[in-house]
Design a protein around this motif. Structure first.
Motif, PDB file in Angstrom:
ATOM      1  N   LEU A   1       0.855  -1.274   0.062  1.00  0.00           N
ATOM      2  CA  LEU A   1      -0.029  -0.050  -0.175  1.00  0.00           C
ATOM      3  C   LEU A   1       0.932   1.101  -0.127  1.00  0.00           C
ATOM      4  O   LEU A   1       0.690   2.242  -0.633  1.00  0.00           O
ATOM      5  CB  LEU A   1      -0.927   0.050   1.111  1.00  0.00           C
ATOM      6  CG  LEU A   1      -2.342   0.677   0.995  1.00  0.00           C
ATOM      7  CD1 LEU A   1      -2.968  -0.251  -0.078  1.00  0.00           C
ATOM      8  CD2 LEU A   1      -3.175   0.028   2.254  1.00  0.00           C
ATOM      9  N   ASP A   2       1.777   1.242   0.916  1.00  0.00           N
ATOM     10  CA  ASP A   2       2.945   2.452   0.705  1.00  0.00           C
ATOM     11  C   ASP A   2       3.410   2.647  -0.670  1.00  0.00           C
ATOM     12  O   ASP A   2       3.380   3.864  -1.103  1.00  0.00           O
ATOM     13  CB  ASP A   2       4.087   2.133   1.696  1.00  0.00           C
ATOM     14  CG  ASP A   2       3.893   1.902   3.078  1.00  0.00           C
ATOM     15  OD1 ASP A   2       2.553   2.423   3.486  1.00  0.00           O
ATOM     16  OD2 ASP A   2       4.200   1.145   3.825  1.00  0.00           O
ATOM     17  N   LEU A   3       3.834   1.526  -1.160  1.00  0.00           N
ATOM     18  CA  LEU A   3       4.317   1.553  -2.490  1.00  0.00           C
ATOM     19  C   LEU A   3       3.240   2.271  -3.679  1.00  0.00           C
ATOM     20  O   LEU A   3       3.876   3.039  -4.270  1.00  0.00           O
ATOM     21  CB  LEU A   3       4.868   0.295  -3.009  1.00  0.00           C
ATOM     22  CG  LEU A   3       5.701   0.327  -4.422  1.00  0.00           C
ATOM     23  CD1 LEU A   3       7.172   0.467  -4.099  1.00  0.00           C
ATOM     24  CD2 LEU A   3       5.603  -1.270  -4.832  1.00  0.00           C
ATOM     25  N   MET A   4       2.170   1.770  -3.555  1.00  0.00           N
ATOM     26  CA  MET A   4       1.132   2.288  -4.624  1.00  0.00           C
ATOM     27  C   MET A   4       0.797   3.667  -4.224  1.00  0.00           C
ATOM     28  O   MET A   4       0.795   4.313  -5.183  1.00  0.00           O
ATOM     29  CB  MET A   4      -0.108   1.453  -4.622  1.00  0.00           C
ATOM     30  CG  MET A   4       0.288  -0.162  -5.081  1.00  0.00           C
ATOM     31  SD  MET A   4      -1.199  -1.166  -5.225  1.00  0.00           S
ATOM     32  CE  MET A   4      -1.825  -1.137  -3.552  1.00  0.00           C
ATOM     33  N   GLN A   5       0.759   4.080  -2.691  1.00  0.00           N
ATOM     34  CA  GLN A   5       0.284   5.329  -2.525  1.00  0.00           C
ATOM     35  C   GLN A   5       1.417   6.467  -2.976  1.00  0.00           C
ATOM     36  O   GLN A   5       1.149   7.487  -3.578  1.00  0.00           O
ATOM     37  CB  GLN A   5       0.123   5.490  -1.242  1.00  0.00           C
ATOM     38  CG  GLN A   5      -1.162   5.249  -0.709  1.00  0.00           C
ATOM     39  CD  GLN A   5      -1.462   4.852   0.774  1.00  0.00           C
ATOM     40  OE1 GLN A   5      -0.817   4.607   1.309  1.00  0.00           O
ATOM     41  NE2 GLN A   5      -2.700   4.695   0.987  1.00  0.00           N
ATOM     42  N   ALA A   6       2.648   6.002  -2.747  1.00  0.00           N
ATOM     43  CA  ALA A   6       3.768   6.718  -3.300  1.00  0.00           C
ATOM     44  C   ALA A   6       3.710   6.829  -4.801  1.00  0.00           C
ATOM     45  O   ALA A   6       4.163   8.007  -5.219  1.00  0.00           O
ATOM     46  CB  ALA A   6       5.224   6.104  -2.794  1.00  0.00           C
ATOM     47  N   TYR A   7       3.390   5.854  -5.595  1.00  0.00           N
ATOM     48  CA  TYR A   7       3.605   6.232  -6.900  1.00  0.00           C
ATOM     49  C   TYR A   7       2.122   6.821  -7.284  1.00  0.00           C
ATOM     50  O   TYR A   7       2.350   7.928  -7.803  1.00  0.00           O
ATOM     51  CB  TYR A   7       3.528   4.867  -7.584  1.00  0.00           C
ATOM     52  CG  TYR A   7       3.358   4.923  -9.150  1.00  0.00           C
ATOM     53  CD1 TYR A   7       4.690   5.162  -9.680  1.00  0.00           C
ATOM     54  CD2 TYR A   7       2.347   4.659  -9.992  1.00  0.00           C
ATOM     55  CE1 TYR A   7       4.763   5.222 -10.964  1.00  0.00           C
ATOM     56  CE2 TYR A   7       2.597   4.851 -11.295  1.00  0.00           C
ATOM     57  CZ  TYR A   7       3.726   5.069 -11.714  1.00  0.00           C
ATOM     58  OH  TYR A   7       3.797   5.196 -13.123  1.00  0.00           O
ATOM     59  N   ALA A   8       1.100   6.983  -6.612  1.00  0.00           N
ATOM     60  CA  ALA A   8      -0.001   7.657  -6.894  1.00  0.00           C
ATOM     61  C   ALA A   8       0.316   9.070  -6.478  1.00  0.00           C
ATOM     62  O   ALA A   8      -0.053   9.974  -7.215  1.00  0.00           O
ATOM     63  CB  ALA A   8      -1.258   7.282  -6.067  1.00  0.00           C
ATOM     64  N   ARG A   9       0.987   9.404  -5.420  1.00  0.00           N
ATOM     65  CA  ARG A   9       1.473  10.499  -5.160  1.00  0.00           C
ATOM     66  C   ARG A   9       2.186  11.370  -6.200  1.00  0.00           C
ATOM     67  O   ARG A   9       2.114  12.422  -6.480  1.00  0.00           O
ATOM     68  CB  ARG A   9       2.094  10.560  -3.687  1.00  0.00           C
ATOM     69  CG  ARG A   9       2.259  11.878  -3.012  1.00  0.00           C
ATOM     70  CD  ARG A   9       2.648  11.467  -1.614  1.00  0.00           C
ATOM     71  NE  ARG A   9       3.849  10.874  -1.338  1.00  0.00           N
ATOM     72  CZ  ARG A   9       4.054   9.712  -0.574  1.00  0.00           C
ATOM     73  NH1 ARG A   9       3.222   9.275  -0.044  1.00  0.00           N
ATOM     74  NH2 ARG A   9       5.413   9.261  -0.593  1.00  0.00           N
ATOM     75  N   ILE A  10       3.351  10.482  -6.572  1.00  0.00           N
ATOM     76  CA  ILE A  10       4.098  11.303  -7.749  1.00  0.00           C
ATOM     77  C   ILE A  10       3.438  11.541  -8.853  1.00  0.00           C
ATOM     78  O   ILE A  10       3.435  12.678  -9.588  1.00  0.00           O
ATOM     79  CB  ILE A  10       5.244  10.159  -7.840  1.00  0.00           C
ATOM     80  CG1 ILE A  10       6.160   9.710  -6.859  1.00  0.00           C
ATOM     81  CG2 ILE A  10       6.102  10.677  -9.021  1.00  0.00           C
ATOM     82  CD1 ILE A  10       6.718   8.783  -7.090  1.00  0.00           C
ATOM     83  N   ARG A  11       2.613  10.520  -9.290  1.00  0.00           N
ATOM     84  CA  ARG A  11       1.730  10.747 -10.582  1.00  0.00           C
ATOM     85  C   ARG A  11       0.752  11.807 -10.565  1.00  0.00           C
ATOM     86  O   ARG A  11       0.448  12.862 -11.443  1.00  0.00           O
ATOM     87  CB  ARG A  11       1.104   9.481 -11.073  1.00  0.00           C
ATOM     88  CG  ARG A  11       2.176   8.342 -11.303  1.00  0.00           C
ATOM     89  CD  ARG A  11       3.363   8.718 -12.318  1.00  0.00           C
ATOM     90  NE  ARG A  11       2.704   9.164 -13.614  1.00  0.00           N
ATOM     91  CZ  ARG A  11       2.911   8.714 -14.847  1.00  0.00           C
ATOM     92  NH1 ARG A  11       4.038   8.199 -14.868  1.00  0.00           N
ATOM     93  NH2 ARG A  11       2.349   9.398 -15.763  1.00  0.00           N
ATOM     94  N   THR A  12       0.088  12.094  -9.312  1.00  0.00           N
ATOM     95  CA  THR A  12      -0.969  13.099  -9.353  1.00  0.00           C
ATOM     96  C   THR A  12      -0.164  14.432  -8.847  1.00  0.00           C
ATOM     97  O   THR A  12      -0.834  15.491  -9.130  1.00  0.00           O
ATOM     98  CB  THR A  12      -1.727  12.939  -8.011  1.00  0.00           C
ATOM     99  OG1 THR A  12      -1.336  12.296  -6.898  1.00  0.00           O
ATOM    100  CG2 THR A  12      -2.887  11.928  -8.446  1.00  0.00           C
ATOM    101  N   ARG A  13       1.027  14.710  -8.460  1.00  0.00           N
ATOM    102  CA  ARG A  13       1.611  15.832  -8.142  1.00  0.00           C
ATOM    103  C   ARG A  13       1.728  16.598  -9.809  1.00  0.00           C
ATOM    104  O   ARG A  13       1.466  17.724  -9.800  1.00  0.00           O
ATOM    105  CB  ARG A  13       3.084  15.692  -7.918  1.00  0.00           C
ATOM    106  CG  ARG A  13       3.656  16.897  -6.891  1.00  0.00           C
ATOM    107  CD  ARG A  13       4.838  16.511  -6.386  1.00  0.00           C
ATOM    108  NE  ARG A  13       5.561  15.614  -7.115  1.00  0.00           N
ATOM    109  CZ  ARG A  13       6.514  14.589  -6.607  1.00  0.00           C
ATOM    110  NH1 ARG A  13       6.694  14.724  -5.022  1.00  0.00           N
ATOM    111  NH2 ARG A  13       7.365  14.005  -7.201  1.00  0.00           N
TER     112      ARG A  13
END
Lengths: 263, 213, 213
Positions: free
Chosen positions: A162-174
């Motif tokens: 979940l951390d991993l996916m949230q990190a990726y989601a964070r980068i992509r939405t930034r």
């Protein structure tokens, strides 16, 4: 929803039928979608799900939708989609098969619906059996006192999926929200100002106005002048802190003067 | 040379007697709250040990005791006997209440795994709300399986060892009623007549259910 | 023993047989995070039980086993047999959360592999500190992939088997795409006006695995 009400629907008691339909409307929020509602209707027939009358169930469902429409109750779109499909199924079941028309027969479609209902009910039963099992932390328990015998401490880093996916989601939405690209044209950084002032400091033996130090091309345009002034002011403070410069301002909003500090 | 040559190829020393190995497995499993895999037991025990055999002995020894040796997938753990749960009010952990949707989704994943989101929605006849899968992932009761080799290559979900551990299952094959369900064909993927199987797997629900996106 | 009448005065029911009491003490001591006093054992067990006697039986049963029943002050607990302490080294691993920079870098490598350092920096929008890649290499979650056939021939990074194992994935391809992240509620934002949701998701997925198309 009272199941007895449905027995009475089956018995074609108009008063009970109306009550049953109203009860359905009142409880519509309690259903997990149209299939769930159909399952309730099917159970009302009190027979094996493999032998239910799909036609009767479809009629009940359609009657309910009509009632809801008459009472101007807003229904979620999937209930209406199901109603349209059941109306189609009903016509297939009632009309003699058209040899020119291909596609599944009404019986095939009805059998599939019955399968879906049976499967949903089976999954309901399975989830109930699953939740009725002995559960960790409720019925059986893990070792409470895990032992640490040796003092060897090894650091292990961990992260969950979940951390991993949230990190990726964070980068992509930034990227989606990047507000604007800064116009680097009119930005004078403090680092640049500091470097420039260090080079020129030797010439400031006596008090000089800071505004006179602004570089060529940064004095006229207001945006650039503001940026350069701020950068040079910040750089001056830094140099004062380092003990190579004195700074003074006679009054509020008065010009700022600087000079090389003499030791 | 030992009388019985140990099966391991390059062990310089004789393996400890099986009674000792049993004690070692007992100590390691007692010290850990989480199940320990057989491979890890072997790695932690001296060369030449056979954790699987020691486990078999140990399981017999704890039969009928207040704690039991249980298998969780490829791993083993000690757990208190379920009939003594009433003594443990102090240790009881409040499990987050799962919604009906989450419980049903969990059961569908367990019995149908690997299963796609579209298939779960097809079975329940309703679209899956946002938090449901998320909640099950967070509990670490489900994880991603292989992508389905159908158009759109949807991700699949499977249950985890944590799920088995929580519900006291040795493996997903021991799910209650699994055999009967399978025999009655209720776990088959049966497409709606007139639709292609591929369409179903891909997430197009035919006419029946609204598409999620 | 069961034949003897229980010594308690006001018990309405007969106390459980001593064998049962032993099981109860065993389960309570096993599950408890701290040593438990005899008085507390008695309080938690059914009326008429004699924890002290059950403890004596239990201590004998565990004599010579991999764990032993030991007295800690006024209380009792299970402890690893001292001669097996060498097996416990793995239990003292200190677990730390990965830093945000590291987890983001790891996520980018997982989703975009093979990927160069410059590409990671471009996606994150900040330069990568030396320690981050080193840490991920040391954890054996990433490794070097093929060099990119572009000027400078930069090295690329890919994720390892160990990564898949840790995150419970069968392959990096099974990671959900942007669209799926959004559907599951992990990605809360709407796309920027003017960009197509599909472009974003497909763009990311397309770059991700070279052999996919």
């Amino acid at each position: 929803m009272d199941e007895d009400a449905f027995d009475e629907v089956a018995a074609h008691d108009p008063v009970s039928a109306r009550r049953a339909a109203e009860a359905l409307i009142v409880d519509v929020d309690g259903y997990e979608g149209p299939l769930d509602m159909l399952l309730t209707l099917a159970r009302g027939q009190k027979v094996d799900l493999r032998r239910i009358s799909v036609l009767q169930m479809a009629e009940q469902y359609l009657a309910f939708i009509e009632q809801a429409k008459a009472l101007r109750i807003e229904l979620a779109a999937d209930y209406l989609v199901m109603a349209a499909w059941l109306a189609f199924l009903k016509s297939r079941l009632l009309l003699p098969p058209d040899p020119a028309q291909d596609g599944p027969s009404g019986e095939e479609l009805a059998a599939h619906l019955a399968f879906q209902l049976e499967r949903l009910e089976a999954m309901r039963a399975a989830s109930a059996r699953l939740m009725a099992r002995d559960q960790r932390g409720r019925d059986f328990f893990v070792r409470g006192l895990t032992e640490d015998v040796t003092r060897i401490r090894k650091v292990s880093y961990t992260a969950t999926l979940l951390d991993l996916m949230q990190a990726y989601a964070r980068i992509r939405t930034r990227d989606d929200f990047r507000p604007y690209i800064m116009d680097r044209e009119s930005v004078y950084t403090m680092e640049d100002a500091l470097e420039r002032m260090r080079a020129m400091i030797g010439y400031a033996g006596d008090w000089v106005e800071l505004s006179g130090w602004l570089p060529e091309g940064w004095q006229l345009d207001p945006v650039r002048r503001r940026a350069a002034t701020a950068a040079h002011f910040a750089a001056s403070l830094e140099l004062v802190k380092q003990g190579v410069l004195d700074i003074r301002q006679g009054d509020m909003f008065a010009p700022i003067h600087i000079r090389k500090r003499t030791r | 040379m030992p009388a019985d040559p140990p099966p391991q190829e390059d062990s310089l020393f004789e393996a400890p007697p099986i009674g000792e190995q049993e004690r070692m497995v007992e100590a390691i499993l007692f010290a850990s709250a989480e199940p320990v895999r057989v491979a890890e037991l072997n790695a932690r025990m001296p060369h030449g040990c056979d954790a699987a055999e020691a486990l078999a002995h140990l399981a017999r020894r704890y039969e009928g005791r207040g704690v039991r040796l249980v298998r969780v997938g490829e791993a083993w753990a000690f757990r208190t006997a379920p009939d003594l749960g009433f003594l443990m009010q102090k240790e009881t952990v409040e499990v987050r209440k799962l919604s009906r949707a989450a419980i049903e989704t969990l059961a569908i994943i367990a019995y149908h795994q690997p299963v796609t989101r579209a298939e779960i929605e097809e079975i329940r006849g309703v679209s899956l709300s946002r938090g449901t899968i998320d909640q099950l992932l967070e509990l670490e009761w489900i994880r991603f399986g292989r992508r389905r080799m159908t158009p759109g290559r949807p991700v699949t979900y499977v249950v985890t060892e944590g799920f088995l551990d929580h519900f006291g299952l040795e493996s997903a094959r021991d799910l209650p009623g699994l055999k009967e369900l399978r025999a009655s064909g209720l776990l088959d993927s049966r497409p709606m007549p007139g639709t292609e199987e591929d369409d179903l797997a891909e997430g197009a629900q035919g006419d029946m259910f609204e598409d999620e996106s």
